[in-house]
Scaffold this motif. Structure first.
Motif, short mmCIF file in Angstrom:
data_model
loop_
_atom_site.label_atom_id
_atom_site.label_comp_id
_atom_site.label_asym_id
_atom_site.label_seq_id
_atom_site.Cartn_x
_atom_site.Cartn_y
_atom_site.Cartn_z
N GLY A 182 45.89 -22.83 -7.91
CA GLY A 182 45.43 -22.39 -6.61
C GLY A 182 45.78 -21.06 -6.21
N LYS A 183 46.23 -20.13 -7.51
CA LYS A 183 46.59 -18.88 -7.14
C LYS A 183 45.71 -17.69 -7.71
CE LYS A 183 51.59 -20.09 -6.74
NZ LYS A 183 52.90 -20.01 -7.18
N ILE A 184 45.54 -16.52 -7.06
CA ILE A 184 44.77 -15.52 -7.92
C ILE A 184 46.06 -14.56 -8.16
CG2 ILE A 184 43.10 -13.81 -7.46
CD1 ILE A 184 41.79 -15.42 -5.50
N PRO A 185 46.13 -14.45 -9.44
CA PRO A 185 47.43 -13.54 -9.93
C PRO A 185 47.10 -12.19 -9.58
CG PRO A 185 46.42 -14.24 -11.97
CD PRO A 185 45.55 -14.89 -10.73
N ASP A 186 48.12 -11.28 -9.44
CA ASP A 186 48.02 -9.88 -9.35
C ASP A 186 48.44 -9.41 -10.80
OD1 ASP A 186 50.69 -10.31 -9.11
OD2 ASP A 186 51.27 -8.52 -7.87
N ALA A 187 48.59 -8.07 -11.39
CA ALA A 187 48.82 -7.80 -12.59
C ALA A 187 49.46 -6.25 -12.72
CB ALA A 187 47.80 -7.95 -13.54
N ILE A 188 50.03 -5.83 -13.58
CA ILE A 188 50.49 -4.44 -13.74
C ILE A 188 50.44 -4.06 -15.16
CG2 ILE A 188 53.05 -4.98 -13.61
CD1 ILE A 188 53.10 -2.30 -11.97
N LEU A 189 50.01 -2.77 -15.48
CA LEU A 189 50.35 -2.55 -16.87
C LEU A 189 51.76 -1.36 -16.65
CD1 LEU A 189 49.87 -1.35 -19.90
CD2 LEU A 189 48.14 0.16 -18.96
N VAL A 190 52.90 -1.38 -17.35
CA VAL A 190 54.09 -0.67 -17.64
C VAL A 190 53.98 -0.18 -18.92
CG1 VAL A 190 56.28 -0.52 -17.25
CG2 VAL A 190 55.00 -2.03 -15.89
#
Length: 232
Positions: A182-190
């Motif tokens: 039930g989750k919409i994930p966020d994301a990041i490129l490092v």
């Protein structure tokens, strides 16, 4: 009353489709993992032995979306790109690209693909745990790229929600698994990179990048560091 075969088959198909729609509704993600921290404000301009330069080196571009309208070509909501120099005169280029939401059709770009799309030739590539000061590692990758007279050693990790996928398929699986919860994930490129004279100099650059990343994460406030690394 006995149903004809065509009519009976139509009813079965209709029931299956209805059940599929109900299942899709039941597992449709409703909880966003979006974070509102400003990277530009929270990523320090100076930490440890490192200071950001007023004008940095040109880096591989990262496309930020306009007014939150993400697309496959512009998947990011925040981008920070800086060049840091330490007290020994060594340089590291930092690129952070954050996306509020990840979807199967619009998701974070893997750096090696972007480099190759810009004409770089791929050298060695390695999956590894990029160490932090406390001894824990973050699953990431590093690779060497060359184009004309420019050679770069690159290290990076991608966080999607609570995961660190190592491939495009891994990213799709992560988005799906978060969605099933039930989750919409966020994301990041490092991503960090260093211009080196030759491939033989990449090993020293990788070690420098590891120290830089560890120092950066630990120099940031906890609320901001959670953009870069998954919550425990």
């Amino acid at each position: 009353m006995k149903l004809s075969k065509p009519l009976g088959l139509s009813i079965v198909i209709s029931l299956l489709m209805a059940g599929s729609n109900v299942t899709a509704w039941a597992v449709k993600p409703r909880q966003t993992m979006e974070q509102t921290t400003s990277l530009e404000q929270q990523v320090p301009l100076a930490f440890g032995a490192w200071k950001a330069l007023p004008t940095g080196y040109q880096q591989m571009a990262l496309a930020v979306s306009a007014d939150g309208q993400r697309s496959e070509e512009q998947p990011y909501d925040q981008v920070v790109m800086r060049t840091y120099r330490n007290d020994q005169g060594e340089f590291v280029m930092l690129a952070l690209a954050y996306a509020n939401q990840q979807q199967q059709e619009i998701k974070i770009h893997r750096p090696e693909i972007c480099y190759q799309a810009q004409g770089y030739r791929a050298g060695d590539k390695q999956e590894l745990d990029l160490p932090l000061v406390d001894g824990k590692g973050i699953p990431g990758q590093r690779f060497f790229m060359s184009s004309g007279n420019r050679q770069e050693a690159v290290s990076y990790w991608i966080r999607i929600g609570n995961d660190y996928p190592q491939s495009g398929i891994g990213a799709r699986v992560s988005i799906l698994e978060h969605g099933l919860h039930g989750k919409i994930p966020d994301a990041i490129l490092v991503r960090v990179s260093s211009i080196v004279p030759a491939q033989a100099d990449a090993a020293a650059a990788y070690q420098r990048q590891e120290r830089f990343l560890a120092d950066l994460v630990h120099a940031m406030p906890a609320s901001a560091a959670r953009l870069l690394v998954a919550a425990p």
